[in-house]
Enzyme design. Structure first.
Site, short mmCIF file in Angstrom:
data_model
loop_
_atom_site.label_atom_id
_atom_site.label_comp_id
_atom_site.label_asym_id
_atom_site.label_seq_id
_atom_site.Cartn_x
_atom_site.Cartn_y
_atom_site.Cartn_z
N LYS A 83 0.86 -1.20 0.00
CA LYS A 83 0.00 0.00 0.00
C LYS A 83 0.89 1.24 0.00
O LYS A 83 1.77 1.37 0.86
CB LYS A 83 -0.87 -0.02 1.25
C1 E4P Z 1 -8.21 1.13 4.30
O1 E4P Z 1 -7.53 0.75 3.39
C2 E4P Z 1 -8.17 2.50 4.82
O2 E4P Z 1 -6.91 2.79 5.34
C3 E4P Z 1 -9.26 2.65 5.84
O3 E4P Z 1 -10.46 2.17 5.28
C4 E4P Z 1 -9.43 4.07 6.37
O4 E4P Z 1 -10.57 4.12 7.18
P1 E4P Z 1 -10.86 5.33 8.20
O5 E4P Z 1 -11.14 6.55 7.40
O6 E4P Z 1 -12.05 4.87 8.98
O7 E4P Z 1 -9.63 5.48 9.04
#
Ligand code: E4P
Length: 218
Positions: A83
């Protein structure tokens, strides 16, 4: 639509794997912090538990260090999906590894233009954050619609991974729009099961069955 689980908590993932609901997992630095676990140990455990892609995020922001971190993260298991943030250095890292056939998820996407750039860099997944988009008064789901149209116009292979999901409508709308994946916090997955008419209907069937005095297993 595939379902990824948005957590780094092993005990939250296990029961959902048993239900056959887990096509992958996403983590990020905040979720690793929340888990209190070492990133290498917990990512390895998740990769062993889940067949699909497990996103593990770089911590640095410059290309050279991102590449070094990426090598270490990819070495954890074959199903690690790197990522990277939606920045020039992140996309350069994305292109470097996607050219080698590795999975890359480009995260922190907040515009259709960013999603277009990520697709051109060969991203396997683009992660638009719908909940955080809604938080600042913009429509997260309108962004998903725009990205779907753009990717379909040019037959991009990049999968739309709806992230930062907060409630049932985010999931339903993602599926209606034709998003490829939604990553969902475990608590929200459990919420998707619920409907008051299911609960009251089941209670009535159980009560009526008791009145019959019968048993199916005897
Ligand atoms: C996933 O890949 C993201 O990092 C995550 O869904 C972010 O979610 P949040 O906005 O609730 O922190």
């Amino acid at each position: 639509m595939k379902i990824f689980i948005d957590t780094a908590e092993i005990e939250e993932i296990k029961p959902l794997v048993e239900l056959g609901l887990v096509d992958g997992v996403t983590t990020n630095p905040s979720l690793i912090l929340k888990s209190g676990r070492n990133i290498f140990e917990v990512t390895k455990e998740i990769c062993d538990l889940v067949d699909g892609p497990v996103s593990a995020e770089v911590a640095s922001t410059d290309y050279k260090t991102m590449v070094e971190e990426a090598v270490a993260l990819y070495n954890i298991a074959d199903n690690v999906c790197l990522k990277v943030p939606m920045t020039p250095d992140g996309l350069k890292t994305c292109k470097y590894f996607s050219d080698q056939g590795k999975m890359v998820n480009v995260t922190l996407c907040f515009s259709a233009a960013q999603a277009l750039l990520a697709a051109k860099a060969g991203a396997s997944f683009i992660s638009p954050f719908v909940g955080r988009h809604d938080d600042v008064g913009q429509s997260g789901m309108a962004l998903i619609e725009e990205i779907r149209i753009i990717y379909d116009n040019y037959n991009f292979d990049t999968e739309i991974l709806v992230a930062s999901t907060r409630h049932n409508l985010h999931i339903i709308d993602s599926a209606l729009i034709g998003a490829d994946v939604a990553t969902i916090p475990p608590k929200l997955v459990h919420q998707l099961f619920k409907h008051p008419l299911t609960d009251s209907g089941l209670a009535a069937f159980v009560a009526d069955w008791e009145k019959t005095g019968q048993s199916i297993t005897d």
